[in-house]
Motif scaffolding. Structure first.
Motif, PDB file in Angstrom:
ATOM      1  N   HIS A   1       0.810  -1.211   0.000  1.00 30.47           N
ATOM      2  CA  HIS A   1       0.000   0.000   0.000  1.00 30.47           C
ATOM      3  C   HIS A   1       0.847   1.266   0.000  1.00 30.47           C
ATOM      4  O   HIS A   1       0.416   2.300  -0.518  1.00 30.47           O
ATOM      5  N   ALA A   2       2.032   1.206   0.596  1.00 25.70           N
ATOM      6  CA  ALA A   2       2.863   2.412   0.728  1.00 25.70           C
ATOM      7  C   ALA A   2       3.208   2.988  -0.635  1.00 25.70           C
ATOM      8  O   ALA A   2       3.126   4.205  -0.843  1.00 25.70           O
ATOM      9  N   MET A   3       3.582   2.128  -1.583  1.00 24.71           N
ATOM     10  CA  MET A   3       3.941   2.611  -2.914  1.00 24.71           C
ATOM     11  C   MET A   3       2.724   3.208  -3.623  1.00 24.71           C
ATOM     12  O   MET A   3       2.844   4.226  -4.327  1.00 24.71           O
ATOM     13  N   THR A   4       1.560   2.616  -3.423  1.00 26.92           N
ATOM     14  CA  THR A   4       0.344   3.144  -4.052  1.00 26.92           C
ATOM     15  C   THR A   4       0.009   4.528  -3.508  1.00 26.92           C
ATOM     16  O   THR A   4      -0.305   5.456  -4.277  1.00 26.92           O
ATOM     17  N   PHE A   5       0.069   4.699  -2.199  1.00 33.84           N
ATOM     18  CA  PHE A   5      -0.236   6.004  -1.608  1.00 33.84           C
ATOM     19  C   PHE A   5       0.812   7.043  -1.987  1.00 33.84           C
ATOM     20  O   PHE A   5       0.491   8.231  -2.150  1.00 33.84           O
ATOM     21  N   ARG A   6       2.063   6.626  -2.117  1.00 38.82           N
ATOM     22  CA  ARG A   6       3.100   7.572  -2.528  1.00 38.82           C
ATOM     23  C   ARG A   6       2.829   8.086  -3.942  1.00 38.82           C
ATOM     24  O   ARG A   6       2.944   9.286  -4.210  1.00 38.82           O
ATOM     25  N   SER A   7       2.457   7.188  -4.831  1.00 37.89           N
ATOM     26  CA  SER A   7       2.120   7.607  -6.199  1.00 37.89           C
ATOM     27  C   SER A   7       0.884   8.493  -6.219  1.00 37.89           C
ATOM     28  O   SER A   7       0.817   9.470  -6.976  1.00 37.89           O
ATOM     29  N   LEU A   8      -0.095   8.173  -5.372  1.00 34.05           N
ATOM     30  CA  LEU A   8      -1.319   8.975  -5.312  1.00 34.05           C
ATOM     31  C   LEU A   8      -1.025  10.391  -4.815  1.00 34.05           C
ATOM     32  O   LEU A   8      -1.547  11.371  -5.372  1.00 34.05           O
ATOM     33  N   CYS A   9      -0.187  10.509  -3.797  1.00 35.97           N
ATOM     34  CA  CYS A   9       0.151  11.846  -3.273  1.00 35.97           C
ATOM     35  C   CYS A   9       0.855  12.694  -4.322  1.00 35.97           C
ATOM     36  O   CYS A   9       0.531  13.873  -4.510  1.00 35.97           O
ATOM     37  N   HIS A  10       1.809  12.089  -5.022  1.00 34.33           N
ATOM     38  CA  HIS A  10       2.521  12.839  -6.060  1.00 34.33           C
ATOM     39  C   HIS A  10       1.574  13.266  -7.180  1.00 34.33           C
ATOM     40  O   HIS A  10       1.656  14.399  -7.681  1.00 34.33           O
ATOM     41  N   LEU A  11       0.671  12.384  -7.573  1.00 37.70           N
ATOM     42  CA  LEU A  11      -0.257  12.702  -8.649  1.00 37.70           C
ATOM     43  C   LEU A  11      -1.214  13.823  -8.253  1.00 37.70           C
ATOM     44  O   LEU A  11      -1.480  14.740  -9.052  1.00 37.70           O
ATOM     45  N   LEU A  12      -1.729  13.771  -7.029  1.00 37.32           N
ATOM     46  CA  LEU A  12      -2.650  14.817  -6.574  1.00 37.32           C
ATOM     47  C   LEU A  12      -1.947  16.160  -6.444  1.00 37.32           C
ATOM     48  O   LEU A  12      -2.496  17.205  -6.809  1.00 37.32           O
ATOM     49  N   GLN A  13      -0.732  16.154  -5.917  1.00 36.50           N
ATOM     50  CA  GLN A  13       0.001  17.409  -5.761  1.00 36.50           C
ATOM     51  C   GLN A  13       0.392  18.014  -7.102  1.00 36.50           C
ATOM     52  O   GLN A  13       0.488  19.237  -7.225  1.00 36.50           O
ATOM     53  N   ASP A  14       0.608  17.184  -8.110  1.00 42.87           N
ATOM     54  CA  ASP A  14       0.998  17.700  -9.423  1.00 42.87           C
ATOM     55  C   ASP A  14      -0.185  18.175 -10.256  1.00 42.87           C
ATOM     56  O   ASP A  14      -0.047  19.096 -11.066  1.00 42.87           O
TER      57      ASP A  14
END
Length: 710
Positions: free
Chosen positions: A112-125
């Motif tokens: 899950h950690a990798m999925t949430f990390r990708s989600l945070c970067h996508l939302l911030q961008d």
């Protein structure tokens, strides 16, 4: 000997003498761990291993991004749709409702950690810079949850000192409220909307929202205290007009977890939409195809190693990240324990390394079981050359490496074609997943198994449409193969497809008209009737229609491909160079049982410490063992209740043996404050590990909790 400096002082004290020697400890690089006294290519092996490690890491991240792209894009669209700045979009039934995305990620929590990390970067961008992610272990109370929220949004920590008044200092605990967050959000919104360049490209200037949403991600929703969640949601619902909150719940089980954690009065304040991520088994299949069933990746796993890794995945955590870690560990073990792994690289580099093999490595090649079997199949003169001439071994090694790379390039397309044919059969005789078929192929001769015979029998009764569709899948797989043999196979498959499509409607077998004519007036008994039927059946010859003839040819062609290209990997010369087969070490390192490991460490400390002074016979206690090991072994000799004083006396007796005290002396068995403190610390560690606990039955006793120790 160097002279000790003379010291004189009026008072007692400690004197420190610096060493005059200027020798520095030699620093060993990471690559130096693969070098020993009998090896000269450790740096090359480390370089190859590091390169493969980076390849695994890069491919894993690419696969993760590709598989999560759909669900992450859906979440972005959900947040954009519920953007509070767009006044024309009425998305809430009541003003107090908070948009909530329930993200179903599955039970593979380590991934899950990798999925949430990708989600945070996508939302911030692409959406908003105000993205917060929180863990349950960091938010045991509502105030801690709000503190984490403010820390991540405002970029400041929380001060422990309540009297600190510096303006640039950390936030005070009394300032960590949603009201303070509202004031900060209004100040930031008035200055300038923080919109990334990517978001500006996706949205027109007139549609830019004035108030960007605040996204709060609960990474492990089930682990949060239900009361903390309820209070936080109730507080946030009162500020929806000032703060555009959007929640994302990371759920590992099912959407019903929201109902179990939140009462209806709280869940009614949420506008919930469910998003389903890809299953972990599909993720594993993608990783398996990219890293294991790939001829461009030179490192290979044996059948037993694959079974260990897949078994850990299926019966423990369903974590693809842990599967990749097991693959990396296998890679490290292979390059560390196999000096010939310097040849486990791409074809051109492997051929160059084979030309410059040292004499020690040439001898290691001669002792490989696969190479010894190869030598036995050669002519006597060739055998002499292989056993005596190092240069000849290098030349033969280059040829065998070329054959090994050709074997892999031909093996993987054929096994994929066979899987596409047999995955449609009922009960999946060769396995539902391609990894099961791959394990069977590299372990033994597949065509000698009963499962293969049953699969061939089922293929012989396939309908025309099913057979054509399966062959078209095989043609798509073979188009990616670049070898000449696979191109020839592709031409034959396309020829079969054309011939099958050229066939007109298949008619059923014409009736022969050979019936059994019985005379009306003649009485026929049962034996005579059976004899007549058997004679008619023996004279009848079954005629196959054109489709059945062509179908049998297709099945025979597939069988010939299996027998030619799907031979076991261990039969290939020099297979030990690329294949890691130490499944026992892998199981011992990755699939351990904590209780057994702890008991082994306490009862046999030599097993882990490898200190000769710790070697003892069965039933004896070494005085050189750690205090915890001594106390553990002594407690095994006790019953349900252990007298602490007797336990202490036994401990001191063992410690006295370490000090070489006379057993008959008066000092033996007496304990001082230091031994007493060491005993108390050891007993406390035993209680922490769960072996004993205090009891109210007797104040000077402890209760034993475990039985059947080593």
């Amino acid at each position: 000997m160097s002279e000790t400096p003379v010291t004189s002082s009026v008072s007692k004290g400690c004197f420190v003498f610096k060493s005059t020697s200027k020798k520095r400890k030699r620093h060993v690089g990471v690559g130096g761990y693969l070098v020993d006294g009998s090896d000269d290519n450790g740096s090359d092996r480390f370089r190859i291993c590091q390169k493969l490690w980076e390849t695994v890491q890069m491919n894993t991240e690419v696969i993760q991004d590709q598989l999560n792209k759909h669900v992450l894009d859906s979440l972005v669209e959900f947040i954009k749709k519920h953007d509070l700045g767009n006044s024309s979009d009425v998305w809430r039934q009541r003003t107090s409702e908070i948009p909530t995305a329930a993200l179903m990620l599955g039970v593979n929590v380590p991934d899950h950690a990798m999925t949430f990390r990708s989600l945070c970067h996508l939302l911030q961008d692409s959406v908003t810079p105000f993205v917060v992610s929180v863990h349950a272990k960091e938010c045991v109370a509502v105030k801690h949850l709000i503190q984490k929220l403010l820390e991540q949004l405002m970029g400041k920590g929380v001060s422990v000192d309540e009297e600190q008044e510096d303006e640039t200092a950390l936030l005070q605990r009394t300032q960590c409220t949603i009201s303070a967050l509202c004031q900060w959000y209004k100040t930031v919104s008035k200055k300038c909307p923080q919109v990334s360049p990517q978001r500006k490209e996706n949205v027109k200037n007139n549609d830019l929202p004035q108030n960007l949403p605040v996204v709060v991600i609960f990474k492990d929703f089930e682990a949060f205290n239900s009361q903390v969640l309820q209070d936080f949601i109730l507080i946030c619902s009162r500020y929806t007009q000032e703060l555009p909150f959007i929640f994302i719940f990371g759920i590992a089980t099912s959407p019903s977890a929201i109902q179990h954690r939140l009462p209806h009065s709280v869940s009614s304040l949420l506008c919930i939409e469910v998003f389903q991520s890809l299953s972990c088994t599909q993720h594993l299949a993608s990783v398996f195809d990219k890293l294991i069933l790939n001829s461009q990746f030179p490192f290979k796993l044996s059948s037993r190693v694959i079974q260990v890794l897949v078994g850990i995945f299926l019966y423990h955590d369903f974590s693809v990240q842990n599967f990749v870690k097991g693959l990396k560990f296998s890679m490290l073990e292979h390059f560390n324990g196999q000096p010939l792994s310097v040849l486990c690289c791409q074809k051109k580099e492997a051929l160059l390394c084979a030309k410059t093999l040292s004499q020690k490595n040439v001898e290691r090649i001669r002792h490989l079981p696969s190479f010894m079997r190869y030598v036995e199949t050669q002519e006597p003169q060739e055998q002499v050359q292989l056993l005596t001439s190092d240069e000849h071994v290098k030349d033969v090694c280059q040829k065998l490496l070329k054959n090994l790379h050709k074997y892999h390039k031909n093996y993987y397309p054929i096994v994929q074609c066979l899987h596409s044919l047999t995955s449609l059969l009922p009960k999946f005789p060769l396995g539902k997943h391609i990894r099961e078929l791959h394990v069977s192929c590299i372990e033994k001769n597949l065509w000698e198994t009963e499962e293969y015979d049953s699969a061939m029998q089922l293929l012989r009764i396939l309908a025309k449409d099913e057979l054509v569709a399966a062959l078209e899948k095989c043609a798509e797989i073979l188009k990616s193969a670049k070898t000449k043999r696979m191109q020839n196979v592709l031409q034959q498959v396309e020829d079969f497809i054309g011939r099958l499509e050229a066939l007109e409607g298949v008619t059923s077998e014409d009736s022969t008209g050979d019936g059994v004519i019985l005379e009306k007036n003649r009485r026929t008994d049962l034996f005579q009737l059976q004899k007549t039927l058997l004679e008619k059946e023996s004279r009848r010859t079954k005629r196959m229609n054109p489709y059945e003839v062509l179908r049998s040819q297709v099945i025979e062609f597939i069988d010939s491909l299996v027998r030619e290209y799907l031979t076991p990997a261990e039969l290939q010369p020099l297979s030990e160079v690329c294949y890691y087969s130490s499944s026992g070490i892998l199981r011992q390192r990755l699939n351990v049982t904590p209780r057994t490991s702890i008991q082994t460490a306490l009862s046999h400390p030599f097993h882990y410490l490898q200190n000769e002074s710790l070697k003892t016979n069965a039933g004896t206690i070494s005085s050189a063992a750690p205090d915890l090991c001594i106390v553990y072994k002594l407690h095994l000799e006790c019953g349900r209740l252990i007298n602490l004083y007797d336990w202490l006396e036994a401990f001191v007796t063992v410690m006295s043996a370490a000090e070489d005290q006379d057993a008959d002396s008066e000092e033996n068995g007496k304990f001082d404050s230091l031994k007493h403190a060491r005993f108390i610390q050891a007993v406390s560690e035993m209680e922490f590990l769960g072996f004993v606990k205090s009891t109210k039955q007797k104040t000077d006793h402890v209760a034993r909790l475990t039985w059947g120790g080593c």
